[in-house]
Design a protein around this motif. Sequence first.
Motif, PDB file in Angstrom:
ATOM      1  N   GLY A 211     -39.228   3.465  48.524  1.00  0.00           N
ATOM      2  CA  GLY A 211     -38.571   2.346  47.940  1.00  0.00           C
ATOM      3  C   GLY A 211     -37.246   1.828  48.511  1.00  0.00           C
ATOM      4  O   GLY A 211     -36.328   2.827  48.637  1.00  0.00           O
ATOM      5  N   ARG A 212     -37.149   0.753  49.319  1.00  0.00           N
ATOM      6  CA  ARG A 212     -35.894   0.257  49.692  1.00  0.00           C
ATOM      7  C   ARG A 212     -35.481  -0.895  49.101  1.00  0.00           C
ATOM      8  O   ARG A 212     -36.310  -1.645  48.384  1.00  0.00           O
ATOM      9  N   LEU A 213     -34.255  -1.312  49.092  1.00  0.00           N
ATOM     10  CA  LEU A 213     -33.992  -2.542  48.312  1.00  0.00           C
ATOM     11  C   LEU A 213     -34.111  -3.681  49.373  1.00  0.00           C
ATOM     12  O   LEU A 213     -33.508  -3.851  50.501  1.00  0.00           O
ATOM     13  N   ARG A 214     -35.164  -4.600  48.927  1.00  0.00           N
ATOM     14  CA  ARG A 214     -35.746  -5.512  49.780  1.00  0.00           C
ATOM     15  C   ARG A 214     -35.136  -6.859  49.430  1.00  0.00           C
ATOM     16  O   ARG A 214     -34.560  -7.476  50.770  1.00  0.00           O
ATOM     17  N   LYS A 215     -34.437  -7.330  48.473  1.00  0.00           N
ATOM     18  CA  LYS A 215     -33.841  -8.232  48.064  1.00  0.00           C
ATOM     19  C   LYS A 215     -33.481  -8.269  46.594  1.00  0.00           C
ATOM     20  O   LYS A 215     -34.035  -7.750  45.694  1.00  0.00           O
ATOM     21  N   VAL A 216     -32.129  -8.906  46.365  1.00  0.00           N
ATOM     22  CA  VAL A 216     -31.662  -8.958  45.102  1.00  0.00           C
ATOM     23  C   VAL A 216     -31.632 -10.453  44.676  1.00  0.00           C
ATOM     24  O   VAL A 216     -30.961 -11.379  45.549  1.00  0.00           O
ATOM     25  N   VAL A 217     -32.287 -11.047  43.742  1.00  0.00           N
ATOM     26  CA  VAL A 217     -32.819 -12.403  43.129  1.00  0.00           C
ATOM     27  C   VAL A 217     -31.982 -12.795  42.205  1.00  0.00           C
ATOM     28  O   VAL A 217     -31.932 -12.094  41.144  1.00  0.00           O
ATOM     29  N   PRO A 218     -30.822 -13.580  42.182  1.00  0.00           N
ATOM     30  CA  PRO A 218     -30.182 -13.953  41.104  1.00  0.00           C
ATOM     31  C   PRO A 218     -31.053 -14.932  40.343  1.00  0.00           C
ATOM     32  O   PRO A 218     -31.751 -15.732  40.582  1.00  0.00           O
ATOM     33  N   VAL A 219     -30.856 -14.702  38.831  1.00  0.00           N
ATOM     34  CA  VAL A 219     -31.462 -15.649  37.870  1.00  0.00           C
ATOM     35  C   VAL A 219     -30.315 -16.798  37.101  1.00  0.00           C
ATOM     36  O   VAL A 219     -29.924 -16.035  36.034  1.00  0.00           O
ATOM     37  N   ASP A 220     -30.162 -17.590  37.960  1.00  0.00           N
ATOM     38  CA  ASP A 220     -29.010 -18.529  37.159  1.00  0.00           C
ATOM     39  C   ASP A 220     -29.700 -19.421  36.199  1.00  0.00           C
ATOM     40  O   ASP A 220     -29.746 -20.823  36.565  1.00  0.00           O
ATOM     41  N   ILE A 221     -30.421 -19.121  35.126  1.00  0.00           N
ATOM     42  CA  ILE A 221     -31.083 -19.992  34.342  1.00  0.00           C
ATOM     43  C   ILE A 221     -30.412 -19.703  32.680  1.00  0.00           C
ATOM     44  O   ILE A 221     -30.124 -18.546  32.459  1.00  0.00           O
ATOM     45  N   PRO A 222     -29.874 -20.762  32.136  1.00  0.00           N
ATOM     46  CA  PRO A 222     -29.013 -20.565  30.754  1.00  0.00           C
ATOM     47  C   PRO A 222     -29.990 -19.879  29.711  1.00  0.00           C
ATOM     48  O   PRO A 222     -31.453 -19.904  29.881  1.00  0.00           O
ATOM     49  N   ARG A 223     -29.570 -19.127  28.819  1.00  0.00           N
ATOM     50  CA  ARG A 223     -30.381 -18.559  27.948  1.00  0.00           C
ATOM     51  C   ARG A 223     -30.298 -19.108  26.523  1.00  0.00           C
ATOM     52  O   ARG A 223     -29.233 -19.852  26.416  1.00  0.00           O
ATOM     53  N   PRO A 224     -31.021 -18.771  25.745  1.00  0.00           N
ATOM     54  CA  PRO A 224     -32.213 -18.143  25.592  1.00  0.00           C
ATOM     55  C   PRO A 224     -33.287 -18.758  26.607  1.00  0.00           C
ATOM     56  O   PRO A 224     -33.443 -19.968  26.491  1.00  0.00           O
ATOM     57  N   ARG A 225     -34.241 -17.797  27.155  1.00  0.00           N
ATOM     58  CA  ARG A 225     -35.230 -18.198  28.061  1.00  0.00           C
ATOM     59  C   ARG A 225     -36.542 -18.099  27.536  1.00  0.00           C
ATOM     60  O   ARG A 225     -36.701 -17.116  26.589  1.00  0.00           O
ATOM     61  N   THR A 226     -37.427 -18.700  27.575  1.00  0.00           N
ATOM     62  CA  THR A 226     -38.924 -18.766  27.133  1.00  0.00           C
ATOM     63  C   THR A 226     -39.951 -19.121  28.352  1.00  0.00           C
ATOM     64  O   THR A 226     -39.582 -19.787  29.109  1.00  0.00           O
ATOM     65  N   LEU A 227     -41.158 -18.658  28.107  1.00  0.00           N
ATOM     66  CA  LEU A 227     -42.096 -18.964  29.072  1.00  0.00           C
ATOM     67  C   LEU A 227     -42.833 -20.255  28.778  1.00  0.00           C
ATOM     68  O   LEU A 227     -43.610 -20.790  29.662  1.00  0.00           O
ATOM     69  N   GLY A 228     -42.478 -20.973  27.813  1.00  0.00           N
ATOM     70  CA  GLY A 228     -43.139 -22.149  27.210  1.00  0.00           C
ATOM     71  C   GLY A 228     -42.353 -23.431  27.709  1.00  0.00           C
ATOM     72  O   GLY A 228     -41.562 -23.385  28.746  1.00  0.00           O
ATOM     73  N   HIS A 229     -42.637 -24.604  27.112  1.00  0.00           N
ATOM     74  CA  HIS A 229     -42.013 -25.783  27.567  1.00  0.00           C
ATOM     75  C   HIS A 229     -40.723 -25.882  27.255  1.00  0.00           C
ATOM     76  O   HIS A 229     -40.550 -25.846  25.772  1.00  0.00           O
ATOM     77  N   ASN A 230     -39.764 -25.757  28.018  1.00  0.00           N
ATOM     78  CA  ASN A 230     -38.423 -26.098  27.738  1.00  0.00           C
ATOM     79  C   ASN A 230     -37.630 -26.767  28.834  1.00  0.00           C
ATOM     80  O   ASN A 230     -38.254 -27.011  30.144  1.00  0.00           O
ATOM     81  N   ALA A 231     -36.428 -27.036  28.732  1.00  0.00           N
ATOM     82  CA  ALA A 231     -35.712 -27.582  29.924  1.00  0.00           C
ATOM     83  C   ALA A 231     -35.631 -26.905  31.068  1.00  0.00           C
ATOM     84  O   ALA A 231     -35.214 -27.553  32.339  1.00  0.00           O
ATOM     85  N   HIS A 232     -35.683 -25.823  31.189  1.00  0.00           N
ATOM     86  CA  HIS A 232     -35.442 -24.784  32.191  1.00  0.00           C
ATOM     87  C   HIS A 232     -36.779 -24.298  32.848  1.00  0.00           C
ATOM     88  O   HIS A 232     -36.748 -23.146  33.518  1.00  0.00           O
ATOM     89  N   ALA A 233     -38.028 -24.767  32.193  1.00  0.00           N
ATOM     90  CA  ALA A 233     -39.310 -24.302  32.818  1.00  0.00           C
ATOM     91  C   ALA A 233     -39.523 -24.451  34.340  1.00  0.00           C
ATOM     92  O   ALA A 233     -40.005 -23.284  34.949  1.00  0.00           O
ATOM     93  N   ASP A 234     -39.234 -25.398  35.079  1.00  0.00           N
ATOM     94  CA  ASP A 234     -39.440 -25.604  36.369  1.00  0.00           C
ATOM     95  C   ASP A 234     -38.474 -24.324  37.164  1.00  0.00           C
ATOM     96  O   ASP A 234     -39.065 -23.908  38.131  1.00  0.00           O
ATOM     97  N   ARG A 235     -37.343 -23.883  36.461  1.00  0.00           N
ATOM     98  CA  ARG A 235     -36.611 -23.056  37.262  1.00  0.00           C
ATOM     99  C   ARG A 235     -37.321 -21.703  37.069  1.00  0.00           C
ATOM    100  O   ARG A 235     -37.020 -20.981  38.115  1.00  0.00           O
ATOM    101  N   VAL A 236     -37.715 -21.446  35.842  1.00  0.00           N
ATOM    102  CA  VAL A 236     -38.331 -20.341  35.581  1.00  0.00           C
ATOM    103  C   VAL A 236     -39.385 -19.792  36.494  1.00  0.00           C
ATOM    104  O   VAL A 236     -39.801 -19.082  37.060  1.00  0.00           O
ATOM    105  N   THR A 237     -40.188 -20.978  36.688  1.00  0.00           N
ATOM    106  CA  THR A 237     -41.752 -20.989  37.484  1.00  0.00           C
ATOM    107  C   THR A 237     -41.121 -20.969  39.061  1.00  0.00           C
ATOM    108  O   THR A 237     -41.792 -20.106  39.716  1.00  0.00           O
ATOM    109  N   GLU A 238     -39.982 -21.475  39.463  1.00  0.00           N
ATOM    110  CA  GLU A 238     -39.467 -21.192  40.811  1.00  0.00           C
ATOM    111  C   GLU A 238     -39.077 -19.871  41.187  1.00  0.00           C
ATOM    112  O   GLU A 238     -39.380 -19.354  42.211  1.00  0.00           O
ATOM    113  N   VAL A 239     -38.283 -19.237  40.240  1.00  0.00           N
ATOM    114  CA  VAL A 239     -37.676 -17.878  40.610  1.00  0.00           C
ATOM    115  C   VAL A 239     -38.978 -16.739  40.363  1.00  0.00           C
ATOM    116  O   VAL A 239     -39.004 -16.023  41.181  1.00  0.00           O
TER     117      VAL A 239
END
Length: 256
Positions: A211-239
């Motif tokens: 195991g090597r550190l390949r990448k650190v990905v920031p998740v700059d999405i407002p909370r609370p988050r869900t996998l359903g339909h919400n204002a930030h669904a596109d960003r969740v899908t993108e990350v």
Amino acid sequence: MIQLKHVSQVFNGRQGRVHALENINLEVERNEFVTLVGRSGCGKSTMLRMVAGLLQPTSGTITVAGEPVTKPRRDVSFMFQRPALLPWRTVLENVLLPVEILRLEKAPHLRRAHELLELVGLTGFEKRLPHELSGGMQQRVSLCRSLIQNPNVLLMDEPFSALDALTREELSVELQRIRMEQATTIIFVTHSIEEAVLLADRVVVLSARPGRLRKVVPVDIPRPRTLGHNAHADRVTEVSAELHELLMPAPMGDIA
């Protein structure tokens, strides 16, 4: 809050040496929620055990709050994949188990236990035994037990992996809410990309073993988050798509 410098771990087994982790450099800030993802055998759980002081690195250093980790610490709590509740103890007694082991003052922690059980929706279940609870409810009890001593750091090793998909998402939303109310630094190991995106401030992606550190990905999405339909669904899908791509094996033509 947590710092790993040039950390490597090598195990000596019957089949020879196994390089689990190699040259990991990582800093986790106070009150940050970091998830570790990677393929099976890449050293995620090994890293967590080293931060907990349950395993010493072969090389490199690990510090928590500026102090070298040489053994388990009282301010670092560990939540395992299985609830591991004692079957003869009630819900309340299981939550209070660390208080007894560490010989802490009972009265304030009894109040704390009731507050935590209310926080996770288990008020009224204090006298139930583990076999009377669903798997999700047992993990809620385990989470309360992990938080009973107000740890500065909570380490979670795939705690929701044995649960069905709906219960996993429900507990992920619950953990977001608890984390927003409780000032705790969390490192969370998971195989689920969706779970990582729901929970993390940053996702640490490890390569296949070693195991090597390949990448650190920031998740700059407002909370609370869900996998359903919400204002930030596109960003969740993108990350999620970025993490899927990072974890996919390299095409044969890309291998040197």
